[in-house]
Design an enzyme around this catalytic site. Sequence first.
Site, PDB file in Angstrom:
ATOM      1  N   GLU A 520      -5.060   0.852  -2.574  1.00 48.48           N
ATOM      2  CA  GLU A 520      -4.597   1.374  -3.868  1.00 48.48           C
ATOM      3  C   GLU A 520      -5.445   0.888  -5.035  1.00 48.48           C
ATOM      4  O   GLU A 520      -5.221   1.309  -6.170  1.00 48.48           O
ATOM      5  CB  GLU A 520      -3.139   0.955  -4.077  1.00 48.48           C
ATOM      6  CG  GLU A 520      -2.263   1.468  -2.960  1.00 48.48           C
ATOM      7  CD  GLU A 520      -0.811   1.030  -3.064  1.00 48.48           C
ATOM      8  OE1 GLU A 520      -0.587  -0.148  -3.406  1.00 48.48           O
ATOM      9  OE2 GLU A 520       0.065   1.857  -2.797  1.00 48.48           O
ATOM     10  N   LYS A 640      -7.909  -3.599  -1.704  1.00 49.65           N
ATOM     11  CA  LYS A 640      -6.613  -4.288  -1.725  1.00 49.65           C
ATOM     12  C   LYS A 640      -6.138  -4.604  -0.311  1.00 49.65           C
ATOM     13  O   LYS A 640      -5.585  -5.657  -0.041  1.00 49.65           O
ATOM     14  CB  LYS A 640      -5.578  -3.395  -2.414  1.00 49.65           C
ATOM     15  CG  LYS A 640      -4.167  -3.972  -2.392  1.00 49.65           C
ATOM     16  CD  LYS A 640      -3.160  -3.025  -3.020  1.00 49.65           C
ATOM     17  CE  LYS A 640      -1.781  -3.675  -3.110  1.00 49.65           C
ATOM     18  NZ  LYS A 640      -0.770  -2.761  -3.645  1.00 49.65           N
TER      19      LYS A 640
HETATM   20  O1  IFM Z   1       3.297   1.211   1.177  1.00 47.79           O
HETATM   21  C1  IFM Z   1       2.882   0.006   0.610  1.00 47.79           C
HETATM   22  C2  IFM Z   1       1.442   0.130   0.189  1.00 47.79           C
HETATM   23  O2  IFM Z   1       0.613   0.379   1.282  1.00 47.79           O
HETATM   24  C3  IFM Z   1       1.003  -1.112  -0.519  1.00 47.79           C
HETATM   25  N1  IFM Z   1       1.836  -1.364  -1.646  1.00 47.79           N
HETATM   26  C4  IFM Z   1       3.252  -1.526  -1.286  1.00 47.79           C
HETATM   27  C5  IFM Z   1       3.768  -0.307  -0.565  1.00 47.79           C
HETATM   28  C6  IFM Z   1       5.226  -0.496  -0.163  1.00 47.79           C
HETATM   29  O3  IFM Z   1       5.353  -1.497   0.793  1.00 47.79           O
END
Ligand code: IFM
Length: 827
Positions: A520, A640
């Site tokens: 992300e 990330k």
């Molecule tokens: O789905 C995940 C994502 O891959 C990373 N951030 C948190 C989300 C919820 O667990």
Amino acid sequence: MTTSWRWEYRAYAPETERLAESLCTLGNGRFATRGSAPESTADGVHYPATYLAGCYDRLTSTVAGRTVSNEDMVRLPDWTALRYRCLPDDDVRPGDVPAGDASGDAPAGDASGDAPPGDWLGPDHPTLRHHRVSLDLRTGTLTRHMLFHDARGHRLGVTHTRLVHMGDPHLAAQRTVFRAYGWSGRIEVAAVLDGDVTNAGVDRYRALAGRHLVAHRAGVEAEGTAWLSCSTSASDVRIGLAVRTSVRPLAAADRASAVTATATATTQTSVVPIRRGRPVVVVKTAALFTSLDRPLADPVRRGIEHAGHAPDFPSLLASHRASWQRIWSEGELRTEGETGRILRLHAFHVLQTLSPHTADLDVGVPARGLHGEAYRGHVFWDELFVLPYLALHFPETARALLMYRYRRLPAARESARRAGAQGAMFPWQSGSSGTEETQRFHLNPRSGRWLPDHSHLQHHVGSAVAWNAWQYGLATGDTGFMHGPGAELLLHVAHFWAGAATWDAGLGRYRIRGVVGPDEYHDAYPDAAAPGIDDNAYTNVTAAWVLARALDLYGEIPAARRTELLAHLGLDADDLGSWEELSHRMYVPFHHEVISQFHGYGDLAEFDWDTYRARYRDIRRLDRILEAEGDTPNRYQASKQADTLMLGYLFRPAELARLFSRLGYALDDELWARTVAYYLRRTCHGSTLSSLVHGWVLARQQGPEAWRFSREALIGDVTDIQGGTTGEGIHLGAMAGTLDLVERGITGLDPGTDGLHIDPVPLTEIPGSAFSFSYLGHRDIRIRFRPGRLGIRVPPSPLGPVPLVLPGGRRERVAAGGERWFRLPAR
Ligand code: IFM
């Protein structure tokens, strides 16, 4: 003593109380209550909260001058609250102190507390001398022992035992035992049912509206059952909670009771005599009903009746234990030592969030369990890490979770239509209706700025839905599902990808542009005007896989159903021909002889990891650090979480190589090893899913760092590795993923069309495991994995033998009613 079935906190630590509350949550798949102290209300330390699966509400807020609308999993009224204090005119006989409490181990404390008698007591009271919280995983009960010792020599022992009933999904109960040591007198006990609660469990969301409950009414029935009725403000879910409180052993004449009821709360107060050797026992039995229940009925009336007729606490405990025993017989994963203990805790929380009761509900996989308000109770792609475990142990629950997606197929079709796309575009964050619930702005707590959020461009979530449906089909052989809802899911996602892919004549390939991959931190090219990156390798490869599997499935189903599906999707034979072509010609970018995370990743600047590690120590949330500095991770080769490496989580090496070969690319072990090493150096693990995937991929490679990452995934929640996030809810994907890491990863179990594949990748630190699972209708197949060998026992059944595909392609069978052991080749 800490045993492998017990999870304990032996001292009260306000700074980690929220973490303990999350990890001591009790639930039954329908609702869950955080492991908070009954004496507490929400403040900087405590956050008592109960959540109901699938109960969402929408509120509008204004942040940074913008109006935003968010759907939250709603915090429900608090049924646990209990206040108590010693009354001042007690007959104290200091020195008359027993050697132990009724359980035989009351600790001694000094009589130095100096708070005035008559304070309401609780873990924050200065007279607290002993505190122990103990979660019994075997029986699903939470016990909190406390001993208070005031200046006058009063010792009061308090033991709360709580359960959220695993057999009756509407019931919960809490027994409190008060013991007076060395004195006799009176205590005042107030049992509260508190509906004046808001969603306020996550600091980052403080600026957002949180008052979801409206239209409260409360009262107490003549026979003493308290009740509370309220509704969610926009979704209009009617909630009825009833609590029957009993105080024993007491003759009615000994007791002075008072009842107060405001619109939002009831308080039932009793003044009760207490003497040495005569414990006072208070039991609260709660029943929760809502307008989401079937058959429909008035939630409050049903609650009052249900709480009123509920058995006494010992009987509830006995039936609750029996239900847990059954659940553990199907869901337990045995491994040795501390790893086994943590895995058991993980299984416990997975099964409390998604239990056999879930099979009756219309709910998805909440990323943070029913344990807290982070991510607002939303459903992401995390089910990718949860469904494989459930499909093997609780296939009906896995099916129900897929049905949650299926019921939201019309919403996903509508989202695609509105976006000018085709097929079904599943939302990155899903709640009640299946529309996109991803926030459009998020707060960077480091800079205090609200920033645009483009994570809704993670369309790869659709492939996760398809992958799960496919895996479920392989594990269960449920053709009813696969030819019905499963086919619709797969074909709609394939149709979406077929429309999203565009032909690039220069490359001679199909491309998928303007997306965000699992990482992300990359949501745009540096300095680009529009969000999104092109040809995320994970997105493109999984899209090609979905197209190929959709065609396979289509080829299997009866002709009339095929015609129906084509008509329903508005497709014809030419469209399917183009899917075939797409599944062979999707573009996968490469640079420096590794797979590129996306087109152009290799052109981004290298990140100065050493400097940032030295400056900030914890750089998991590199996005926040860089934004606060006026920079962005979009400029760097800094990810990330596992993104390209997710391919190695979804597909075994041979399958991945076949997939690439179908696409016209050669993927050999060396190329994959280079790719793994490349991203390992460029990932900061800002998601708990990241270490899990790295552990998994490295275990398959037999890489030296496999255990380091696996261990990090294991201890992620119990040590609150992300620094404060577990108190806001567990990380369900990582918890379930660690179970799956042992079962499908290390043990190498893989349900296939030609049999059960078993290809272990031994990890010295997890030398053995044992678990029971379901496969193609066989229940309770027992697998025992030991260094160098593996045993399989198949219970008697009319289904015939279970075919196995062992390392090196060796084919074997285990007859129904038989057990066999196999030697495993050394790796
Ligand atoms: O789905 C995940 C994502 O891959 C990373 N951030 C948190 C989300 C919820 O667990």
